[in-house]
Design an enzyme around this catalytic site. Structure first.
Site, PDB file in Angstrom:
ATOM      1  N   HIS A 187       0.837  -1.221   0.000  1.00 23.44           N
ATOM      2  CA  HIS A 187       0.000   0.000   0.000  1.00 23.44           C
ATOM      3  C   HIS A 187       0.865   1.262   0.000  1.00 23.44           C
ATOM      4  O   HIS A 187       0.443   2.312   0.474  1.00 23.44           O
ATOM      5  CB  HIS A 187      -0.944   0.028   1.208  1.00 23.44           C
ATOM      6  CG  HIS A 187      -1.682  -1.259   1.422  1.00 23.44           C
ATOM      7  ND1 HIS A 187      -2.919  -1.517   0.883  1.00 23.44           N
ATOM      8  CD2 HIS A 187      -1.324  -2.389   2.080  1.00 23.44           C
ATOM      9  CE1 HIS A 187      -3.302  -2.739   1.230  1.00 23.44           C
ATOM     10  NE2 HIS A 187      -2.340  -3.297   1.942  1.00 23.44           N
ATOM     11  N   SER A 314      15.283  21.847 -16.299  1.00 23.59           N
ATOM     12  CA  SER A 314      14.084  22.653 -16.477  1.00 23.59           C
ATOM     13  C   SER A 314      14.499  23.994 -17.056  1.00 23.59           C
ATOM     14  O   SER A 314      15.579  24.498 -16.754  1.00 23.59           O
ATOM     15  CB  SER A 314      13.410  22.850 -15.125  1.00 23.59           C
ATOM     16  OG  SER A 314      12.603  24.006 -15.146  1.00 23.59           O
ATOM     17  N   LYS A 320      16.540  21.664 -11.141  1.00 25.63           N
ATOM     18  CA  LYS A 320      15.830  20.439 -11.508  1.00 25.63           C
ATOM     19  C   LYS A 320      16.653  19.455 -12.332  1.00 25.63           C
ATOM     20  O   LYS A 320      17.424  19.826 -13.190  1.00 25.63           O
ATOM     21  CB  LYS A 320      14.568  20.778 -12.337  1.00 25.63           C
ATOM     22  CG  LYS A 320      13.461  21.428 -11.556  1.00 25.63           C
ATOM     23  CD  LYS A 320      12.846  20.538 -10.491  1.00 25.63           C
ATOM     24  CE  LYS A 320      11.974  19.435 -11.048  1.00 25.63           C
ATOM     25  NZ  LYS A 320      10.695  19.901 -11.564  1.00 25.63           N
ATOM     26  N   GLU A 327       9.763   8.403 -17.093  1.00 27.96           N
ATOM     27  CA  GLU A 327       8.424   8.996 -17.252  1.00 27.96           C
ATOM     28  C   GLU A 327       7.868   8.686 -18.638  1.00 27.96           C
ATOM     29  O   GLU A 327       6.712   8.320 -18.808  1.00 27.96           O
ATOM     30  CB  GLU A 327       8.489  10.513 -17.074  1.00 27.96           C
ATOM     31  CG  GLU A 327       8.736  10.962 -15.654  1.00 27.96           C
ATOM     32  CD  GLU A 327       8.943  12.473 -15.608  1.00 27.96           C
ATOM     33  OE1 GLU A 327       7.945  13.196 -15.569  1.00 27.96           O
ATOM     34  OE2 GLU A 327      10.105  12.927 -15.625  1.00 27.96           O
TER      35      GLU A 327
END
Ligand code: ARG
Length: 506
Positions: A187, A314, A320, A327
């Site tokens: 979980h 970024s 970043k 992804e």
């Protein structure tokens, strides 16, 4: 992804048909009308031509088409249906065509609709009447089904190779990290400590099953449709098994594998559908790994670092480093699952036998193959790094922050189950032990300390049978070592599994 030229690539191309095609009564492709045969009273409309043509994408099957045609021609000659001279001419013409295609000089014509008619027309242009005899006892229906199966068989072999490579990459990192402790989750909540190596081995199992599925699909893909002709078989005395053997369509005992029903042979694409299903599942596995990598790279986890070449920055936030590759792999899983759906629906309403609907099987299949192969390739490198052939220098792949993993495992009472098991070994029933430990966890939580930070006397307050040896049971390492069971996370088990996988992969 490149699927070949776009429709606009053909815009300037006039139907440049050759002299051999000018005689309307003898040729399918007439220069003046572009009609199929004398039967047609007007030429196909330009829009319809564009709509129905598949050469823009099915030229990718060209080499499979040539291979299958050569096997067919050799059999025709063996059966005395064409002459030895015809066969020689066909072989010579095909060699030339192959060179043209490989060097990019082949003149693909939209007017000739698909890869099959383009190659056949060029063959006839190069070798004359022998080219016109190649199509004896054959239809584009059994031809395209054969080409697709041959092409897919080779792609499956490449994919199986990449899956083995990815498993080896994961095994390498698992071996280096068999003793590294991370929190295992259920979980997505801290559950029990596990070895990071063990965690990676879960993916090795998944990719091993993906490879097994591919091998199964290959077996059913590697069967010969040729000889089914348009739908009903053919009256020529073809030797289908000979063609199958020439094309390597044989089982493990060397038995020729031939589709046994002509209607089924030309019409079903279940081999492509089950291949797409196997690919979708494989991408789902990559996607799960991707999701974990993204999570592990999050600053709140900080479990792993990915080499910079797999990340991007970024344009606004200078700090970043984004995990674009995992992804995107997660995102591309959507399109591969979509292709599976597309192929299923494509087949759903089709009556027997061949229908033009089937032409729509190619683009999803090609894109599935391209997406999966690229994804597997990039993940091999992302996980294992890459050694440069010339310099011998190694670019790193995944780097692991052992301390961050262990710190995270130490939070969240990951060894509470171990305390319950400890009490069971002292004679308590498991349910009673579970209850006693719940009280201990509640007390530790209230003081914001770990169970192992409670003094022995405090712990004994939850059950008198607790002794000094409890601290070994409560330690992360003790918890890990205790799970010394087949398939368990004890480092000794992890090492045994790695050895088994290495032996299996050869
Ligand atoms: N381009 C067609 C396909 O991909 C080849 C078979 C065409 N057959 C036909 N009868 N029109 O399926």
């Amino acid at each position: 992804m490149i699927l070949g030229p776009t429709p606009s690539d053909f815009e300037d191309q006039q139907p440049s048909l050759e002299p051999t095609f000018t005689c309307m009564s003898h040729n399918q492709f007439d220069k003046k009308s572009n009609a199929w045969s004398a039967l047609f009273s007007e030429p196909t409309s330009e829009l319809v031509k564009r709509y129905t043509a598949s050469v823009r994408f099915d030229r990718r099957l060209a080499l499979a088409d040539i291979t299958a045609s050569l096997a067919h021609a050799e059999m025709l000659k063996h059966q005395g249906i064409i002459s030895a001279d015809d066969l020689m001419a066909i072989e010579r013409g095909m060699k030339e065509i192959r060179t043209e295609i490989e060097s990019g000089t082949f003149d693909w014509k939209l007017d000739l609709e698909d890869v099959h008619l383009n190659i056949e027309a060029r063959l006839t242009q190069l070798v004359g009447d022998a080219g016109k005899r190649l199509h004896t006892g054959r239809s584009r229906n059994d031809q395209v089904a054969t080409d697709l199966r041959l092409w897919l068989r080779d792609e499956i072999d490449l994919i199986v190779g990449l899956l083995a490579q990815l498993q080896k990459a994961l095994l390498g990192v698992a071996g280096d990290n068999a003793d590294v402790i991370m929190p295992g989750f259920t979980h997505l909540q801290v559950a029990q400590p596990v070895s990071f190596g063990h965690h990676l081995l879960a993916y090795v199992e998944m990719f091993a099953r993906d490879a097994e599925r591919m091998a199964e699909v290959r077996r059913r893909t590697n069967r010969l449709p040729l000889g089914a002709a348009a739908l009903a078989g053919t009256s020529y005395r073809l030797d289908r098994e000979r063609v199958a053997r020439t094309l390597g369509m044989v089982d493990e005992h060397g038995q020729a594998q031939v589709c046994q029903n002509s209607l089924d042979a030309v019409s079903d694409r279940d081999f492509a559908i089950e291949f797409a299903a196997a690919c979708a599942l494989c991408m789902v596995h990559v996607s799960r790994l991707s999701e974990e990598l993204v999570l592990w790279m999050n600053q709140n986890f900080g479990f792993v670092r990915m080499a910079d070449r797999f990340t991007t920055g970024s344009s606004i936030m200078p700090q970043k480093k984004n995990p674009d590759v995992p992804e995107l792999a997660r995102g591309k899983t959507g399109r591969v699952v979509g292709h599976l759906m597309g192929l299923l629906v494509l087949m759903k309403g089709q009556p027997l036998a061949y229908n033009k609907d089937n032409q729509e099987d190619k683009e999803p299949l090609f894109d599935t193959v391209d997406t999966l192969k690229d994804t597997l390739r990039i993940f091999c490198e992302l996980v294992a790094g890459e050694v440069h052939a010339e310099t011998g220098k190694k670019d790193v792949g995944l780097s692991v922050d052992e301390a961050a993993m262990e710190r995270a495992a130490a939070r969240g009472y990951a060894t509470a189950t171990d305390l319950a098991d400890y009490l069971v070994k002292k004679g308590l029933a498991f349910r009673d032990a579970h209850e006693a430990v719940a009280h201990a966890v509640k007390a530790a939580m209230a003081r914001q300390v770990d169970l192992a930070e409670l003094a022995l006397t405090e712990l004994q307050g939850f059950h008198p049978s607790i002794g000094e040896d409890v601290y070994e049971a409560l330690s992360l390492r003790g918890s890990l070592n205790a799970r010394d069971i087949l398939g368990g996370t004890a480092p000794s088990q992890v090492r045994a599994q790695i050895a088994r996988h290495i032996k299996r992969l050869g």
